[in-house]
Design an enzyme around this catalytic site. Structure first.
Site, PDB file in Angstrom:
ATOM      1  N   ARG A   1       0.847  -1.189   0.000  1.00 45.48           N
ATOM      2  CA  ARG A   1       0.000   0.000   0.000  1.00 45.48           C
ATOM      3  C   ARG A   1       0.879   1.234   0.000  1.00 45.48           C
ATOM      4  O   ARG A   1       1.954   1.250   0.630  1.00 45.48           O
ATOM      5  CB  ARG A   1      -0.911   0.014   1.238  1.00 45.48           C
ATOM      6  CG  ARG A   1      -2.010  -1.048   1.199  1.00 45.48           C
ATOM      7  CD  ARG A   1      -3.066  -0.703   0.159  1.00 45.48           C
ATOM      8  NE  ARG A   1      -3.987  -1.810  -0.087  1.00 45.48           N
ATOM      9  CZ  ARG A   1      -3.869  -2.689  -1.061  1.00 45.48           C
ATOM     10  NH1 ARG A   1      -2.866  -2.610  -1.903  1.00 45.48           N
ATOM     11  NH2 ARG A   1      -4.756  -3.641  -1.220  1.00 45.48           N
TER      12      ARG A   1
ATOM     13  N   HIS B   1       0.187   0.875  -9.989  1.00 41.60           N
ATOM     14  CA  HIS B   1      -0.659   0.074  -9.091  1.00 41.60           C
ATOM     15  C   HIS B   1      -1.356  -1.048  -9.864  1.00 41.60           C
ATOM     16  O   HIS B   1      -2.579  -1.189  -9.838  1.00 41.60           O
ATOM     17  CB  HIS B   1      -1.687   0.965  -8.387  1.00 41.60           C
ATOM     18  CG  HIS B   1      -2.175   0.380  -7.087  1.00 41.60           C
ATOM     19  ND1 HIS B   1      -2.512   1.154  -6.014  1.00 41.60           N
ATOM     20  CD2 HIS B   1      -2.398  -0.910  -6.696  1.00 41.60           C
ATOM     21  CE1 HIS B   1      -2.908   0.388  -5.005  1.00 41.60           C
ATOM     22  NE2 HIS B   1      -2.843  -0.880  -5.406  1.00 41.60           N
TER      23      HIS B   1
END
Length: 323
Positions: free
Chosen positions: A238, A286
């Site tokens: 993350r 991502h």
């Protein structure tokens, strides 16, 4: 005798699903939900004609005000492994389960992404790419996996799924997590007291932690300095866990040799970020792992059915831990 739940009739009548198309593969997710929903109503935000009949909200990043009017909501469901945007969303009703996605495709995709990054460095393919462009024929000394230690920071489902093929490829493995884990072929370290030793052993540091108050900024300048000189960081968990300014400084000083980054403090990554053009950084937007849309849709339906049967849903977030 206990009093009957006044909201039970409304909850029993609510069977609808509200999907917020904010994920990058929203069209495919919508198609999968359509195929899997059976006779359940499916509404697409912001078109919610009957908010009182919504039993399940499916989203990646929920838009502001999405929870308003969802009086019979019984399930909030993410579309990936990370649900921090849903977890921290204003207005999310207390007591309604929040579930994340655990799927084989997610595990496989993450392992593939991480192994690609590690092999690209250990087999010098990034350097061979540069030599090809310069028309240089030069053999570099091969590094062997048995001489390299990969540290996996976060030994949940994704961490363990990545560890198995790395072990088969011959790499030495160490792992760090909040509490001690027992896994074949991984030397386990746990808690703040053992993090420094773990980092000092990690020629490659794979960051796969959930994002919580404790893990935000966990890899600051002090932590990065404990990695072996020449170490490589592979951040795929993350954004916000690696201090980006400290990472750039460690790359500039030569303490770190490279960083493969898939997650960032701010996403999309701002155009003026120094990470874009830094020669020591390989970045991706991502995309490390994504479950198949049909697997997501089937899990949503399974969890909603389980709740309706009075059973606990699969892969619910522990509110106390935050993941």
């Amino acid at each position: 005798m206990s009093m009957p739940d006044k909201q039970a009739p409304a909850a029993n009548q609510a069977r609808g699903i509200l999907f917020c198309p904010t994920a990058s593969n929203a069209d495919l997710l919508q198609e999968a939900l359509e195929a899997a929903r059976g006779d359940r109503p499916l509404w697409i935000w912001p078109d919610v004609p009957s908010p009182e009949k919504v039993a399940c909200l499916v989203a990646f990043r929920p838009p502001p005000g999405v929870f308003e009017g969802l009086a019979a909501l019984r399930l909030v469901h993410g579309v990936g492994a990370g649900v921090n945007a849903l977890r921290d969303a204003p207005g999310r009703p207390a007591g309604v389960p929040l579930c994340r996605v655990v799927a084989e495709e997610l595990d496989q995709g993450m392992a593939q992404h991480i192994i690609h990054a590690i092999l690209r460095e250990t087999r010098d393919h990034r350097l061979y790419d540069e030599q090809q462009r310069a028309r240089i024929w030069k053999r570099l000394t091969q590094r062997h996996a048995c001489d390299i230690t990969v540290g996996i920071m976060g030994l949940g489902a994704l961490g363990l799924a990545t560890a198995r093929p790395l072990r088969q490829l011959g790499y030495n493995l160490v792992g760090w997590s909040r509490s001690r884990k027992s896994a074949e072929g991984i030397e386990s370290f746990a808690g703040p007291a053992e993090m420094g030793t773990f980092l000092s052993r990690s020629d490659f540091l794979v960051v796969l932690l959930p994002i919580t108050a404790e893990t935000h900024g966990i890899l600051d300048a002090t932590a990065l300095s404990k990695l072996p000189r020449g170490a490589v960081v592979v951040a795929v968990g993350r954004g916000g866990q690696v201090d980006e300014a400290a990472l750039l400084a460690a790359l500039d000083s030569g303490h770190l040799s490279h960083a493969h980054l898939d997650v960032f403090e701010t996403e999309p990554l701002p155009a003026d970020s120094a990470l874009w053009a830094h020669p020591g950084v390989t970045l991706t937007p991502h995309i490390a792992a994504s479950p198949h849309p049909l697997a997501v849709a089937r899990l949503v339906m399974e969890n909603l059915s389980r709740i309706e049967r009075g059973e606990p849903p699969l892969h619910a977030v522990d509110e106390a831990r935050g993941y």
